[in-house]
Structure formats: structure tokens, C-alpha cells
Design a protein around this motif. Structure first.
Motif, PDB file in Angstrom:
ATOM      1  N   CYS A  20      -2.610  -5.379  -4.111  1.00 40.58           N
ATOM      2  CA  CYS A  20      -2.499  -4.598  -5.106  1.00 40.58           C
ATOM      3  C   CYS A  20      -2.085  -2.664  -4.638  1.00 40.58           C
ATOM      4  CB  CYS A  20      -4.518  -4.036  -5.542  1.00 40.58           C
ATOM      5  SG  CYS A  20      -4.898  -4.397  -4.584  1.00 40.58           S
ATOM      6  N   GLY A  21      -0.981  -2.876  -3.956  1.00 39.97           N
ATOM      7  CA  GLY A  21      -0.980  -1.494  -3.422  1.00 39.97           C
ATOM      8  C   GLY A  21      -1.853  -0.057  -2.848  1.00 39.97           C
ATOM      9  N   THR A  24       0.288   0.827   0.204  1.00 40.34           N
ATOM     10  CA  THR A  24       1.672   0.945  -0.769  1.00 40.34           C
ATOM     11  C   THR A  24       2.115   2.466  -1.682  1.00 40.34           C
ATOM     12  OG1 THR A  24       1.579  -0.869  -2.061  1.00 40.34           O
ATOM     13  CG2 THR A  24       2.685  -0.710  -0.231  1.00 40.34           C
ATOM     14  N   ILE A  25       1.302   2.668  -1.998  1.00 39.49           N
ATOM     15  CA  ILE A  25       0.470   3.423  -3.260  1.00 39.49           C
ATOM     16  C   ILE A  25       1.023   4.933  -2.768  1.00 39.49           C
ATOM     17  CG2 ILE A  25      -0.393   4.352  -5.184  1.00 39.49           C
ATOM     18  CD1 ILE A  25       1.452   2.134  -6.122  1.00 39.49           C
ATOM     19  N   ARG A 158       6.197   1.774  -8.893  1.00 40.96           N
ATOM     20  CA  ARG A 158       5.262   0.971  -8.047  1.00 40.96           C
ATOM     21  C   ARG A 158       4.239   0.512  -8.552  1.00 40.96           C
ATOM     22  NH1 ARG A 158       4.498  -1.557  -3.249  1.00 40.96           N
ATOM     23  NH2 ARG A 158       6.574  -0.874  -2.458  1.00 40.96           N
ATOM     24  N   ILE A 159       3.745   1.771  -9.322  1.00 41.87           N
ATOM     25  CA  ILE A 159       2.339   2.342 -10.521  1.00 41.87           C
ATOM     26  C   ILE A 159       2.695   1.211 -10.946  1.00 41.87           C
ATOM     27  CG2 ILE A 159       1.686   4.423  -8.955  1.00 41.87           C
ATOM     28  CD1 ILE A 159       2.078   5.973 -11.292  1.00 41.87           C
ATOM     29  N   ASP A 164       0.829  -3.773  -7.809  1.00 48.84           N
ATOM     30  CA  ASP A 164       0.197  -2.524  -7.398  1.00 48.84           C
ATOM     31  C   ASP A 164       0.243  -1.651  -8.607  1.00 48.84           C
ATOM     32  OD1 ASP A 164       1.125  -3.379  -4.980  1.00 48.84           O
ATOM     33  OD2 ASP A 164       3.207  -1.872  -4.878  1.00 48.84           O
ATOM     34  N   GLY A 167      -4.204  -1.378  -8.322  1.00 47.49           N
ATOM     35  CA  GLY A 167      -4.628  -0.592  -7.565  1.00 47.49           C
ATOM     36  C   GLY A 167      -4.141   1.087  -7.759  1.00 47.49           C
ATOM     37  N   ALA A 168      -3.475   1.366  -8.271  1.00 45.94           N
ATOM     38  CA  ALA A 168      -3.028   2.141  -9.055  1.00 45.94           C
ATOM     39  C   ALA A 168      -3.873   3.111  -9.614  1.00 45.94           C
ATOM     40  CB  ALA A 168      -1.721   2.023  -9.150  1.00 45.94           C
TER      41      ALA A 168
END
Length: 195
Positions: A20-21, A24-25, A158-159, A164, A167-168
Motif C-alpha cells: 500500500c505504498g 514507494t510514496i 501513485r497517491i 498505494d 498508504g498515501a
């Protein structure tokens, strides 16, 4: 009995968080901020070159003081508007910065025309070297803005996409960043240069 469950739950939780990022976020956000720093670096480079160009031209074209004053004033105005990486999600702050830089770019058009009016200036090695540096800097600014916009697009995508986006929102409260846009009127139209 409790330990086998923990052995199963821990990897599943880590996998869920990774999906869920969580990592990566911030990576995408920092990449966009780094590209913004590149944009600012190129604007600073241009700002540093302009006093040298103005000094060189002053020696050749005292009667064209108006052009030189406008370039100097536009440089000062562009330098007074700053935009930090934390303000990249504020459309108004990005617009103000973009407008100030656009005014400086517009002020440089008559400056370039000035070189055509004074053949001695055009042939001066110092002027030509500085002019070449300025043109190269304008190209670098264009590339830096493009790279920034690509990084912002990747971050914003991504967000907003699953997984993701979870998570963002949950971990970071992420907000979309603002891409750099042309703010000069008729920016899509090529300028007409007349002599």
C-alpha cells in the motif's frame, strides 16, 4: 499455539503494508522534490548570468538603458518569489513563482533583439559567450521543468491509484503536487521578432 499465528500474521502484515505504498510514496515524493530543486538550480544559474550580460551590454549600448533596466528589474522580481518543496501542493504559490519567472523570460526578448541592433556587441566574444550560456540555461530550465512535471505526474498517479492510495491517505495524508505550467499569456504562440 500463539507463536505460529504470529509467524503467519507478521509476514502478511509486512506484505500488506508494502503493497500500500509505505515505501514507494515517500520515494516518489522525494524524487519530485529533487526535480524541483533542479528547476530552482537552473533559475538560479540564469539569475547569476544576467548581471554579467547586462554589464557587457552596458559597455556597448548605453542608449538602450530601458532594456537593461527592465531585464534587471525582472531579474530582481523573479529572485524575490521563492517556492519551497513544501509549497509544491499549493497551486497559488506555484503560479506566483511561474509568473515571476515568465516575466524574466519575457524581459529577455528585447535584450536579444538588442544584439542585432549593435553589430559590435554581437561580435564581442564576451557577449557571445554569455549569450550562449544564457540560451543553454534556458534549455536547461525547460528540461528541468519537464523532469519535474514527469516526477509530479508519477507521484500524483501513485497517491491516487490502488493500492498505494491507501498508504498515501492513511500514513502520509499525501496531497497532489502542482505541475509547472506556462503562465505567460499566449505562451503557446511563438513570439514575433521584428527589427
Amino acid at each position: 499455539m500463539f507463536r505460529p499465528r504470529l509467524a503467519i500474521v507478521a509476514p502478511v502484515a509486512a506484505l500488506a503494508l508494502g503493497g500500500c505504498g509505505v515505501n514507494t510514496i515517500p520515494t516518489a515524493e522525494e524524487a519530485a522534490k529533487a526535480r524541483w530543486a533542479d528547476v530552482q538550480n537552473e533559475y538560479q544559474r540564469r539569475s547569476d548570468l544576467i548581471p554579467n550580460l547586462v554589464s557587457t551590454v552596458k559597455g556597448y549600448a548605453r542608449q538602450e538603458q530601458d532594456v537593461l533596466v527592465k531585464v534587471t528589474q525582472a531579474r530582481a522580481a523573479a529572485g524575490s518569489v521563492t517556492l519551497s518543496a513544501d509549497q509544491l501542493s499549493d497551486p497559488n504559490a506555484v503560479r506566483r513563482f511561474s509568473e515571476a519567472q515568465g516575466q524574466l523570460s519575457s524581459a529577455l526578448v528585447p535584450f536579444r533583439q538588442l544584439q542585432e541592433a549593435y553589430p559590435d556587441l554581437k561580435s564581442n566574444a564576451n557577449f557571445m559567450a554569455l549569450q550562449s550560456q544564457l540560451e543553454g540555461t534556458e534549455n536547461r530550465i525547460t528540461i528541468a521543468r519537464r523532469d519535474y512535471n514527469e516526477a509530479v505526474q508519477a507521484y500524483n498517479t501513485r497517491i491516487r491509484t490502488f493500492p498505494d492510495a491507501i498508504g498515501a491517505k492513511v500514513f502520509y495524508g499525501a496531497k497532489p503536487m502542482v505541475p509547472f505550467e506556462a503562465t505567460t499569456p499566449n505562451a503557446q504562440t511563438a513570439p514575433t521578432v521584428t527589427f
